[in-house]
Design a protein around this motif. Structure first.
Motif, PDB file in Angstrom:
ATOM      1  N   SER A 248       0.857  -1.211   0.000  1.00 36.97           N
ATOM      2  CA  SER A 248       0.000   0.000   0.000  1.00 36.97           C
ATOM      3  C   SER A 248       0.873   1.233   0.000  1.00 36.97           C
ATOM      4  O   SER A 248       1.908   1.290   0.685  1.00 36.97           O
ATOM      5  N   ALA A 250       1.783   5.271   0.655  1.00 43.54           N
ATOM      6  CA  ALA A 250       1.692   6.124   1.877  1.00 43.54           C
ATOM      7  C   ALA A 250       0.412   6.991   1.847  1.00 43.54           C
ATOM      8  O   ALA A 250      -0.043   7.393   0.785  1.00 43.54           O
ATOM      9  N   THR A 251      -0.188   7.260   3.037  1.00 42.01           N
ATOM     10  CA  THR A 251      -1.419   8.062   3.115  1.00 42.01           C
ATOM     11  C   THR A 251      -1.082   9.506   2.783  1.00 42.01           C
ATOM     12  O   THR A 251      -0.136  10.083   3.360  1.00 42.01           O
ATOM     13  N   GLY A 252      -1.830  10.070   1.851  1.00 41.01           N
ATOM     14  CA  GLY A 252      -1.583  11.426   1.453  1.00 41.01           C
ATOM     15  C   GLY A 252      -2.051  12.441   2.550  1.00 41.01           C
ATOM     16  O   GLY A 252      -2.819  12.110   3.440  1.00 41.01           O
ATOM     17  N   PRO A 253      -1.645  13.713   2.484  1.00 41.45           N
ATOM     18  CA  PRO A 253      -2.068  14.727   3.497  1.00 41.45           C
ATOM     19  C   PRO A 253      -3.555  15.059   3.368  1.00 41.45           C
ATOM     20  O   PRO A 253      -4.140  14.917   2.307  1.00 41.45           O
ATOM     21  N   THR A 254      -4.164  15.464   4.494  1.00 47.96           N
ATOM     22  CA  THR A 254      -5.580  15.791   4.499  1.00 47.96           C
ATOM     23  C   THR A 254      -5.795  17.095   3.801  1.00 47.96           C
ATOM     24  O   THR A 254      -5.073  18.072   4.038  1.00 47.96           O
TER      25      THR A 254
END
Length: 262
Positions: A248, A250-254
């Motif tokens: 997976s 990386a989670t992107g910024p909000t």
């Protein structure tokens, strides 16, 4: 080993038998006379004919070429086998005097005289007793080495056969002896002076480069060949196995908060 004496005795026995088979014939002229005394033994002559050399290893042969009364013997004597090469011996003493040569041939008979008139036949006289038989004996005398020859000596009825037998051929030459050691090498002679170097020949001039030939014209392009028919579609290949799931991201910024609605 052949015994020549036995061969001769057999031949003489046959001669004696043939003579006994002949009828006795006595012819007289005039009145019948008294019985005569026993006559002496008839003479028997033995002579040597031809003597030849036969092949080495063969048997000696004696042949009577005469008749029953006058025997003439031809001899075939084998040559000796080739012996090995012996060492050179010392010079031997003077050899003995050679044997007597073969008796010459009998001369021709003289002419027969004219036959006189036949007288009246007288009465047949009594047959006298048979004289004693004399059997000659042949004994080996001297045997020497030399050219093949044979001779008979002695007096009746005792004869001696003298033989000369050829020696065997000289044997092959023996093997060569070992080669002797090589002697020391002599000193080298002085080196002669080097002669002068001759002058070098002149270098010939280089010839001019020839002109390049003209390029030939390009030939016309040939016509394109017809397009070949499309081949049939091949079968679909088997579905490959599902690959593993990738990691997976990386989670992107909000993102920013949107405005509040009315």
């Amino acid at each position: 080993m052949i015994r020549i004496n036995d061969i001769y005795q057999n031949a003489m026995c046959k001669i004696e038998q043939d003579q006994k088979c002949k009828p006795t014939c006595v012819t007289c002229v005039g009145a019948t006379g008294p019985t005569g005394p026993t006559g002496p033994a008839g003479p028997t002559t033995v002579a040597v004919g031809l003597t030849t050399t036969s092949t080495p290893g063969s048997q000696a042969v004696v042949t009577n070429v005469g008749d029953d009364t006058n025997a003439i013997f031809d001899f075939a004597i084998p040559a000796g086998a080739t012996g090995p090469t012996g060492p050179t011996g010392p010079t031997g003493p003077q050899g003995l005097q050679g044997i007597a040569g073969v008796t010459g041939a009998t001369g021709a008979s003289g002419a027969t005289g004219a036959t006189g008139p036949t007288g009246p036949s007288g009465a047949t006289g009594a047959t006298g007793p048979t004289g004693p038989s004399v059997t000659p004996t042949l004994t080996i005398g001297t045997v020497t080495t030399g050219p093949a020859a044979a001779s008979i000596t002695g007096t009746s009825p005792n004869f001696f056969l003298n033989l000369t037998i050829p020696a065997g051929a000289t044997g092959p030459t023996g093997a060569s002896g070992a080669t002797g050691a090589t002697g020391p090498t002599g000193p080298s002679g002085a080196t002669g002076a080097t002669g002068p170097t001759g002058p070098s020949g002149a270098t010939g001039a280089t010839g001019p480069t020839g002109a390049s030939g003209a390029t030939g014209a390009t030939g016309p392009t040939g016509p394109s060949g017809a397009t070949g028919a499309t081949g049939p579609t091949g079968p679909s290949g088997a579905t490959g196995a599902t690959g593993p799931t990738g990691p997976s991201g990386a989670t992107g910024p909000t993102g920013p908060t949107g405005p509040t609605g009315p």
